[in-house]
Design a protein around this motif. Structure first.
Motif, PDB file in Angstrom:
ATOM      1  N   TRP A 219      -4.619  -2.807   6.785  1.00  0.00           N
ATOM      2  CA  TRP A 219      -3.684  -3.717   6.120  1.00  0.00           C
ATOM      3  C   TRP A 219      -4.154  -5.175   6.167  1.00  0.00           C
ATOM      4  O   TRP A 219      -3.438  -6.070   5.697  1.00  0.00           O
ATOM      5  CB  TRP A 219      -2.306  -3.654   6.794  1.00  0.00           C
ATOM      6  CG  TRP A 219      -1.551  -2.382   6.653  1.00  0.00           C
ATOM      7  CD1 TRP A 219      -1.424  -1.399   7.589  1.00  0.00           C
ATOM      8  CD2 TRP A 219      -0.773  -1.950   5.525  1.00  0.00           C
ATOM      9  NE1 TRP A 219      -0.623  -0.388   7.118  1.00  0.00           N
ATOM     10  CE2 TRP A 219      -0.203  -0.702   5.852  1.00  0.00           C
ATOM     11  CE3 TRP A 219      -0.501  -2.515   4.271  1.00  0.00           C
ATOM     12  CZ2 TRP A 219       0.617   0.002   4.980  1.00  0.00           C
ATOM     13  CZ3 TRP A 219       0.325  -1.816   3.398  1.00  0.00           C
ATOM     14  CH2 TRP A 219       0.862  -0.574   3.749  1.00  0.00           C
TER      15      TRP A 219
ATOM     16  N   VAL B 120      -3.918  -7.265   3.023  1.00  0.00           N
ATOM     17  CA  VAL B 120      -2.518  -7.387   2.609  1.00  0.00           C
ATOM     18  C   VAL B 120      -1.801  -8.399   3.497  1.00  0.00           C
ATOM     19  O   VAL B 120      -1.045  -9.254   3.012  1.00  0.00           O
ATOM     20  CB  VAL B 120      -1.821  -6.010   2.685  1.00  0.00           C
ATOM     21  CG1 VAL B 120      -0.336  -6.133   2.332  1.00  0.00           C
ATOM     22  CG2 VAL B 120      -2.513  -5.000   1.777  1.00  0.00           C
TER      23      VAL B 120
ATOM     24  N   HIS C  74      -2.457 -12.042   2.555  1.00  0.00           N
ATOM     25  CA  HIS C  74      -1.675 -12.485   1.399  1.00  0.00           C
ATOM     26  C   HIS C  74      -0.220 -12.728   1.785  1.00  0.00           C
ATOM     27  O   HIS C  74       0.381 -13.740   1.389  1.00  0.00           O
ATOM     28  CB  HIS C  74      -1.741 -11.431   0.287  1.00  0.00           C
ATOM     29  CG  HIS C  74      -3.016 -11.430  -0.493  1.00  0.00           C
ATOM     30  ND1 HIS C  74      -3.346 -12.431  -1.377  1.00  0.00           N
ATOM     31  CD2 HIS C  74      -4.029 -10.542  -0.534  1.00  0.00           C
ATOM     32  CE1 HIS C  74      -4.511 -12.156  -1.933  1.00  0.00           C
ATOM     33  NE2 HIS C  74      -4.955 -11.015  -1.432  1.00  0.00           N
ATOM     34  N   LEU C  75       0.355 -11.800   2.538  1.00  0.00           N
ATOM     35  CA  LEU C  75       1.769 -11.930   2.907  1.00  0.00           C
ATOM     36  C   LEU C  75       2.016 -13.147   3.788  1.00  0.00           C
ATOM     37  O   LEU C  75       2.982 -13.887   3.594  1.00  0.00           O
ATOM     38  CB  LEU C  75       2.240 -10.656   3.611  1.00  0.00           C
ATOM     39  CG  LEU C  75       2.303  -9.390   2.758  1.00  0.00           C
ATOM     40  CD1 LEU C  75       2.624  -8.180   3.629  1.00  0.00           C
ATOM     41  CD2 LEU C  75       3.337  -9.530   1.643  1.00  0.00           C
TER      42      LEU C  75
ATOM     43  N   VAL D 227       5.161 -10.580   9.539  1.00  0.00           N
ATOM     44  CA  VAL D 227       4.606  -9.240   9.373  1.00  0.00           C
ATOM     45  C   VAL D 227       4.334  -8.596  10.727  1.00  0.00           C
ATOM     46  O   VAL D 227       3.855  -9.256  11.659  1.00  0.00           O
ATOM     47  CB  VAL D 227       3.291  -9.280   8.558  1.00  0.00           C
ATOM     48  CG1 VAL D 227       2.818  -7.862   8.236  1.00  0.00           C
ATOM     49  CG2 VAL D 227       3.460 -10.082   7.275  1.00  0.00           C
TER      50      VAL D 227
ATOM     51  N   THR E 278      -5.072  -0.350  -0.048  1.00  0.00           N
ATOM     52  CA  THR E 278      -4.752  -1.494   0.820  1.00  0.00           C
ATOM     53  C   THR E 278      -5.995  -2.311   1.140  1.00  0.00           C
ATOM     54  O   THR E 278      -5.908  -3.507   1.436  1.00  0.00           O
ATOM     55  CB  THR E 278      -4.090  -1.041   2.137  1.00  0.00           C
ATOM     56  OG1 THR E 278      -4.990  -0.183   2.846  1.00  0.00           O
ATOM     57  CG2 THR E 278      -2.782  -0.312   1.869  1.00  0.00           C
TER      58      THR E 278
ATOM     59  N   PRO F  64      -5.787  -5.435  -2.022  1.00  0.00           N
ATOM     60  CA  PRO F  64      -4.705  -5.946  -1.173  1.00  0.00           C
ATOM     61  C   PRO F  64      -3.779  -6.890  -1.923  1.00  0.00           C
ATOM     62  O   PRO F  64      -2.601  -7.008  -1.574  1.00  0.00           O
ATOM     63  CB  PRO F  64      -5.445  -6.659  -0.047  1.00  0.00           C
ATOM     64  CG  PRO F  64      -6.778  -7.013  -0.624  1.00  0.00           C
ATOM     65  CD  PRO F  64      -7.111  -5.872  -1.531  1.00  0.00           C
ATOM     66  N   ASP F  65      -4.292  -7.575  -2.955  1.00  0.00           N
ATOM     67  CA  ASP F  65      -3.457  -8.491  -3.730  1.00  0.00           C
ATOM     68  C   ASP F  65      -2.336  -7.761  -4.444  1.00  0.00           C
ATOM     69  O   ASP F  65      -1.183  -8.204  -4.459  1.00  0.00           O
ATOM     70  CB  ASP F  65      -4.308  -9.269  -4.740  1.00  0.00           C
ATOM     71  CG  ASP F  65      -5.098  -8.364  -5.676  1.00  0.00           C
ATOM     72  OD1 ASP F  65      -5.505  -7.250  -5.256  1.00  0.00           O
ATOM     73  OD2 ASP F  65      -5.331  -8.760  -6.837  1.00  0.00           O
TER      74      ASP F  65
ATOM     75  N   ALA G 275       0.212  -6.456  -1.792  1.00  0.00           N
ATOM     76  CA  ALA G 275       1.031  -7.548  -1.273  1.00  0.00           C
ATOM     77  C   ALA G 275       2.032  -8.038  -2.306  1.00  0.00           C
ATOM     78  O   ALA G 275       3.171  -8.383  -1.966  1.00  0.00           O
ATOM     79  CB  ALA G 275       0.133  -8.707  -0.821  1.00  0.00           C
ATOM     80  N   ARG G 276       1.626  -8.049  -3.569  1.00  0.00           N
ATOM     81  CA  ARG G 276       2.531  -8.508  -4.626  1.00  0.00           C
ATOM     82  C   ARG G 276       3.756  -7.592  -4.718  1.00  0.00           C
ATOM     83  O   ARG G 276       4.891  -8.068  -4.904  1.00  0.00           O
ATOM     84  CB  ARG G 276       1.796  -8.542  -5.962  1.00  0.00           C
ATOM     85  CG  ARG G 276       2.570  -9.242  -7.081  1.00  0.00           C
ATOM     86  CD  ARG G 276       1.736  -9.311  -8.348  1.00  0.00           C
ATOM     87  NE  ARG G 276       0.476  -9.990  -8.115  1.00  0.00           N
ATOM     88  CZ  ARG G 276      -0.729  -9.470  -8.343  1.00  0.00           C
ATOM     89  NH1 ARG G 276      -0.828  -8.233  -8.789  1.00  0.00           N
ATOM     90  NH2 ARG G 276      -1.813 -10.172  -8.109  1.00  0.00           N
TER      91      ARG G 276
ATOM     92  N   ASP H 182       5.958  -8.220  -1.711  1.00  0.00           N
ATOM     93  CA  ASP H 182       6.629  -9.504  -1.914  1.00  0.00           C
ATOM     94  C   ASP H 182       7.818  -9.339  -2.864  1.00  0.00           C
ATOM     95  O   ASP H 182       8.893  -9.921  -2.628  1.00  0.00           O
ATOM     96  CB  ASP H 182       5.639 -10.513  -2.476  1.00  0.00           C
ATOM     97  CG  ASP H 182       6.253 -11.880  -2.712  1.00  0.00           C
ATOM     98  OD1 ASP H 182       6.449 -12.608  -1.732  1.00  0.00           O
ATOM     99  OD2 ASP H 182       6.553 -12.210  -3.876  1.00  0.00           O
TER     100      ASP H 182
END
Length: 248
Positions: free
Chosen positions: A29, A32, A35-36, A43, A228, A232-233, A236-237, A240
């Motif tokens: 992860w 991810v 990004h988060l 997280v 993942t 990862p973008d 994560a989107r 989100d």
């Protein structure tokens, strides 16, 4: 990734809890998480034991109990089986995000759903290693043959990265894949599903079947099972989106 950073208020803003699947660990992860965190999300990556569905779910449930405020759970592959079992009727779990994952109904197993539709090439690439379980009884740990890891699991991951993933993969017991779900949190908790179109471990058709019966919010991406790591973008989107919808 997003146009604005989330304003974090621990009592009302969800914590994102990530649950990895078989043949991986929480480091899967990492992209991810970056990004988060950039967008202000808190997280937690859970170390999934991969020993038994019920035992893994008990551990995850304990982690959920330790989190203050609302929770958005995201699970990859077998991690989705575990989180749906663990999150059932948990008062603080507000959303589920299934990433190339399983949405098991009661009485179904991860192995059963993985093979429900054609296109699964993972089973033929597995190598059992007999080990002793916690009770001293023999169990089979399942590994992906290293030379098959990238073709069947991580085809869109750079070759050098996939080679490291193959060496460091964490096995899952055959029993965990055969264990039947006793709960299905997706029946009462809103869910989002990322369908991976080039997936040879959980075929896209199987993912769509599970997502449709759960009335899950579906996004599709041209990626392998190791999404993942490779995208990862996109992962994560979607997480989100679940967080912002839940916090709205």
């Amino acid at each position: 990734m997003t146009s604005s950073t989330l304003e974090t208020h621990p009592e009302t803003t969800p914590t994102v809890v990530l649950v990895h699947g078989a043949f991986a660990d929480s480091s899967s992860w990492n992209g991810v998480i970056a990004h988060l965190q950039q967008d202000g999300h808190r997280v937690i990556g859970v170390a999934n034991p991969l020993r038994s569905l019920r035992g893994d779910a008990v551990l995850l449930r304990d982690v959920l109990d330790s989190v203050d405020g609302p929770i958005v759970l995201a699970g990859h592959s077998y991690g989705g089986s575990v989180m749906s079992e663990a999150a059932d009727r948990h008062p603080r779990v507000k959303a589920l995000v299934f990433v190339a994952s399983f949405l098991l109904d009661e009485g179904e197993s991860t192995g059963e759903l993985a093979g429900k539709f054609p296109g699964n090439e993972l089973g033929a690439a597995l190598r059992p290693v007999p080990v002793r379980g916690e009770d001293g009884q023999p169990v089979d740990d399942l590994y992906i043959e290293q030379e098959q890891f990238r073709p069947v699991f991580a085809a869109d991951v750079p070759a050098d990265v996939a080679a490291l993933m193959a060496v460091t993969q964490r096995p899952i017991t055959a029993d965990a894949l055969a264990d039947e779900a006793t709960k299905a949190a997706w029946k009462t908790v809103p869910s989002w599903t990322l369908v991976t179109l080039q997936d040879l471990a959980v075929p896209a058709e199987a993912q769509r079947f599970m997502a449709e019966r759960a009335s899950s919010h579906v996004v599709e991406v041209d990626a392998s099972h190791a999404v993942t790591v490779s995208r990862p973008d996109v992962v994560a989107r979607l997480i989100d989106e679940a967080v912002r919808t839940t916090a709205a």
